[in-house]
Write a protein that holds these residues in place. Structure first.
Motif, PDB file in Angstrom:
ATOM      1  N   THR A 184      65.341  -2.687   4.712  1.00 58.97           N
ATOM      2  CA  THR A 184      66.067  -1.962   3.679  1.00 58.97           C
ATOM      3  C   THR A 184      66.419  -3.136   2.775  1.00 58.97           C
ATOM      4  N   LYS A 185      66.889  -4.413   3.283  1.00 60.84           N
ATOM      5  CA  LYS A 185      67.458  -5.398   2.384  1.00 60.84           C
ATOM      6  C   LYS A 185      66.572  -5.856   1.505  1.00 60.84           C
ATOM      7  N   GLY A 186      65.338  -5.741   1.860  1.00 59.77           N
ATOM      8  CA  GLY A 186      64.322  -6.386   0.865  1.00 59.77           C
ATOM      9  C   GLY A 186      64.177  -5.511  -0.406  1.00 59.77           C
ATOM     10  N   THR A 187      64.647  -4.185  -0.617  1.00 64.92           N
ATOM     11  CA  THR A 187      64.206  -3.118  -1.799  1.00 64.92           C
ATOM     12  C   THR A 187      65.032  -3.779  -2.738  1.00 64.92           C
ATOM     13  N   ILE A 188      64.056  -3.897  -3.863  1.00 59.50           N
ATOM     14  CA  ILE A 188      64.669  -4.400  -5.284  1.00 59.50           C
ATOM     15  C   ILE A 188      64.199  -3.551  -6.135  1.00 59.50           C
ATOM     16  N   LYS A 189      64.939  -3.350  -7.224  1.00 57.40           N
ATOM     17  CA  LYS A 189      64.467  -2.661  -8.510  1.00 57.40           C
ATOM     18  C   LYS A 189      64.188  -3.460  -9.662  1.00 57.40           C
ATOM     19  N   ALA A 190      63.150  -3.749 -10.339  1.00 55.10           N
ATOM     20  CA  ALA A 190      63.002  -4.659 -11.232  1.00 55.10           C
ATOM     21  C   ALA A 190      62.475  -3.883 -12.684  1.00 55.10           C
ATOM     22  N   GLY A 191      63.356  -4.320 -13.670  1.00 55.90           N
ATOM     23  CA  GLY A 191      63.132  -3.425 -14.999  1.00 55.90           C
ATOM     24  C   GLY A 191      63.503  -1.975 -14.665  1.00 55.90           C
ATOM     25  N   GLY A 192      62.758  -1.360 -15.477  1.00 58.03           N
ATOM     26  CA  GLY A 192      62.857   0.214 -15.457  1.00 58.03           C
ATOM     27  C   GLY A 192      62.288   1.228 -14.251  1.00 58.03           C
ATOM     28  N   ASN A 193      60.919   0.481 -14.079  1.00 61.48           N
ATOM     29  CA  ASN A 193      60.159   1.418 -13.236  1.00 61.48           C
ATOM     30  C   ASN A 193      59.536   0.535 -11.911  1.00 61.48           C
ATOM     31  N   THR A 194      59.862  -0.393 -11.436  1.00 63.57           N
ATOM     32  CA  THR A 194      59.100  -1.393 -10.669  1.00 63.57           C
ATOM     33  C   THR A 194      60.215  -1.158  -9.577  1.00 63.57           C
ATOM     34  N   ILE A 195      59.812  -1.005  -8.347  1.00 63.81           N
ATOM     35  CA  ILE A 195      60.234  -1.068  -6.880  1.00 63.81           C
ATOM     36  C   ILE A 195      59.539  -2.047  -6.057  1.00 63.81           C
ATOM     37  N   LYS A 196      60.314  -3.186  -5.890  1.00 65.38           N
ATOM     38  CA  LYS A 196      59.709  -4.085  -4.606  1.00 65.38           C
ATOM     39  C   LYS A 196      60.165  -3.680  -3.315  1.00 65.38           C
ATOM     40  N   ARG A 223      60.466  10.759  11.469  1.00 62.19           N
ATOM     41  CA  ARG A 223      59.290  11.755  11.711  1.00 62.19           C
ATOM     42  C   ARG A 223      58.372  11.081  12.561  1.00 62.19           C
ATOM     43  N   HIS A 224      58.281   9.619  12.394  1.00 56.57           N
ATOM     44  CA  HIS A 224      57.200   8.924  13.182  1.00 56.57           C
ATOM     45  C   HIS A 224      57.670   7.833  13.898  1.00 56.57           C
ATOM     46  N   PRO A 225      58.336   8.477  14.901  1.00 55.87           N
ATOM     47  CA  PRO A 225      58.886   7.372  16.004  1.00 55.87           C
ATOM     48  C   PRO A 225      57.822   6.487  16.692  1.00 55.87           C
ATOM     49  N   GLY A 226      58.105   5.282  17.061  1.00 50.51           N
ATOM     50  CA  GLY A 226      56.975   4.603  17.681  1.00 50.51           C
ATOM     51  C   GLY A 226      55.878   4.016  16.890  1.00 50.51           C
ATOM     52  N   ILE A 227      55.992   4.598  15.563  1.00 50.16           N
ATOM     53  CA  ILE A 227      54.920   4.049  14.337  1.00 50.16           C
ATOM     54  C   ILE A 227      55.479   3.430  13.222  1.00 50.16           C
ATOM     55  N   ILE A 228      56.472   3.976  12.678  1.00 50.96           N
ATOM     56  CA  ILE A 228      57.530   3.424  11.744  1.00 50.96           C
ATOM     57  C   ILE A 228      58.897   3.247  12.196  1.00 50.96           C
ATOM     58  N   GLY A 229      59.430   2.091  11.679  1.00 49.25           N
ATOM     59  CA  GLY A 229      60.771   1.844  12.127  1.00 49.25           C
ATOM     60  C   GLY A 229      61.587   1.577  10.799  1.00 49.25           C
ATOM     61  N   VAL A 230      62.763   1.269  11.036  1.00 50.19           N
ATOM     62  CA  VAL A 230      63.782   0.775   9.547  1.00 50.19           C
ATOM     63  C   VAL A 230      64.692  -0.158  10.253  1.00 50.19           C
ATOM     64  N   VAL A 231      64.697  -1.297   9.715  1.00 48.93           N
ATOM     65  CA  VAL A 231      65.639  -2.391  10.079  1.00 48.93           C
ATOM     66  C   VAL A 231      66.548  -2.764   8.797  1.00 48.93           C
ATOM     67  N   GLU A 232      67.821  -2.765   9.166  1.00 44.18           N
ATOM     68  CA  GLU A 232      68.847  -2.770   8.317  1.00 44.18           C
ATOM     69  C   GLU A 232      69.540  -4.367   8.338  1.00 44.18           C
ATOM     70  N   ASP A 233      68.812  -4.991   9.334  1.00 45.08           N
ATOM     71  CA  ASP A 233      69.674  -6.547   9.501  1.00 45.08           C
ATOM     72  C   ASP A 233      68.496  -7.527   8.749  1.00 45.08           C
ATOM     73  N   PRO A 234      69.061  -8.484   8.466  1.00 42.78           N
ATOM     74  CA  PRO A 234      68.357  -9.524   7.643  1.00 42.78           C
ATOM     75  C   PRO A 234      67.575 -10.333   8.657  1.00 42.78           C
ATOM     76  N   ILE A 235      66.317  -9.750   9.023  1.00 40.76           N
ATOM     77  CA  ILE A 235      65.564 -10.401   9.922  1.00 40.76           C
ATOM     78  C   ILE A 235      64.568 -11.437   9.403  1.00 40.76           C
ATOM     79  N   VAL A 236      63.657 -12.205  10.183  1.00 44.75           N
ATOM     80  CA  VAL A 236      62.927 -13.039   9.803  1.00 44.75           C
ATOM     81  C   VAL A 236      61.504 -12.863  10.654  1.00 44.75           C
ATOM     82  N   SER A 237      60.527 -13.497  10.320  1.00 44.61           N
ATOM     83  CA  SER A 237      59.041 -13.134  10.953  1.00 44.61           C
ATOM     84  C   SER A 237      59.154 -13.207  12.358  1.00 44.61           C
ATOM     85  N   SER A 238      59.689 -14.230  12.876  1.00 43.87           N
ATOM     86  CA  SER A 238      59.918 -14.464  14.422  1.00 43.87           C
ATOM     87  C   SER A 238      60.514 -13.200  15.158  1.00 43.87           C
ATOM     88  N   ASP A 239      61.501 -12.465  14.430  1.00 44.43           N
ATOM     89  CA  ASP A 239      62.134 -11.322  14.994  1.00 44.43           C
ATOM     90  C   ASP A 239      61.104 -10.113  15.280  1.00 44.43           C
TER      91      ASP A 239
END
Length: 340
Positions: A297-309, A269-285
């Motif tokens: 997407t590789k950084g999304t984690i569920k912790a316990g019953g209700n917390t999403i990181k 919906r917001h090209p040029g503003i929001i993007g998604v990366v599926e690769d395991p990148i680091v800060s210099s990338d």
């Protein structure tokens, strides 16, 4: 159809953000930087600009003018808004990219000296006419706005993340920590300043810091007023920042893939503003990426019953691009008023 004249922009502060704004403008057809206020010597300002851009030969110094094929900007050795005569340059808007003059009095000095509109590159210290975050609340902008903020790189990234997820999930509260590159106001060696921790060397320490995004988030996203705690860790890297956000969901059935899918849809919906990366990148990338938010997407984690990181990336270049988007937005409003 007659081609519209470019927006005449003045810049106060030719640090990293000011130079990025100038470089973006030099490649555009609708923005012309006509004046730059900075205490630095013209030859040093040109030297710093040319050390960062891909085609340094494009920018040359002609006396006190920084020139390329699109802009001829007068360099003024001035450090305070009250001293800068914007009226003689016929500016349509001034971008204050110093990060220092964030109060109403300073913004009013810009206006009093001939700037029809002033845009801060960071959050204000006082209540102003509008905080505009592209991708979220452009529709709220009014032609009558004179004192505006485009938030900050971190505030924009956080707000865009929350704005993207809120329609899909009920979020009760959360916390954000930005793992942030060190900034120009930090000392490279231990040096006594106004804050104990920020008096320590930025080059060799992880420095805990507060972040004021939570104070203004309610102005941008009223539903999140008082619900998000924000903080920062300044780390010894020069560019590239990581947004670490933990969200408490009302529904324990929310899973990792649902959150990732919501962000993929937001990026579409917001090209040029929001993007998604599926690769395991680091800060210099992420250096050189003009997006405001690059969701990992590789950084999304569920912790316990209700917390999403979640993890997301950004750097200052994206914020410089959005500042010019806000300038364009107000130019469109001016043109609509003139045509009415």
């Amino acid at each position: 159809m007659t081609q519209q004249a470019p927006v005449r922009v003045g810049i106060m502060g030719f640090g990293q953000t000011g130079r990025q704004i100038f470089e973006f403008a030099s490649h555009s057809d609708d923005i012309e930087v006509v004046a730059i206020a900075d205490i630095g010597k013209p030859e040093i300002l040109q030297y710093l600009l040319n050390s960062e851009v891909e085609q340094p030969e494009r920018h040359r110094l002609e006396g006190n003018f920084l020139v390329n094929e699109r802009c001829r900007a007068r360099l003024m050795e001035i450090d305070r808004p009250a001293e800068m005569p914007w009226d003689i340059f016929g500016v349509d808007a001034v971008i204050d990219s110093t990060g220092k003059y964030r109060d109403r009095e300073s913004m009013e000095s810009h206006l009093g000296n001939g700037a029809p509109r002033v845009l801060l590159r960071t959050l204000p210290t006082d209540h102003i006419d509008r905080i505009v975050i592209p991708g979220i609340n452009e529709a709220s902008a009014s032609v009558d706005d004179r004192m505006i903020s485009a938030g900050s790189a971190t505030t924009s990234a956080l707000a865009l993340l929350l704005h993207s997820l809120a329609p899909e999930f009920a979020i009760e509260c959360g916390s954000m920590t930005t793992i942030h590159a060190f900034t120009s106001d930090q000392a490279l060696q231990d040096y006594a300043g106004s804050d104990f921790r920020r008096s320590r060397s930025a080059a060799k320490n992880i420095i805990p810091n507060n972040h004021e995004a939570s104070l203004w988030l309610g102005r941008i996203l009223p539903d999140f007023d008082g619900k998000i705690l924000t903080s920062a860790l300044n780390v010894p890297v020069q560019e590239g920042c990581l947004l670490d956000v933990n969200l408490v969901m009302a529904d324990s059935a929310v899973e990792v893939e649902a959150v990732n899918e919501a962000m993929r849809a937001a990026a579409a919906r917001h090209p040029g503003i929001i993007g998604v990366v599926e690769d395991p990148i680091v800060s210099s990338d992420v250096i050189g990426n003009p997006l405001s938010l690059l969701f990992d997407t590789k950084g999304t984690i569920k912790a316990g019953g209700n917390t999403i990181k979640t993890l997301s990336w950004y750097e200052n270049l994206g914020h410089a691009a959005r500042l010019l988007d806000v300038v364009r937005l107000y130019k469109q409003l001016d043109q609509q008023q003139e045509a009415a």
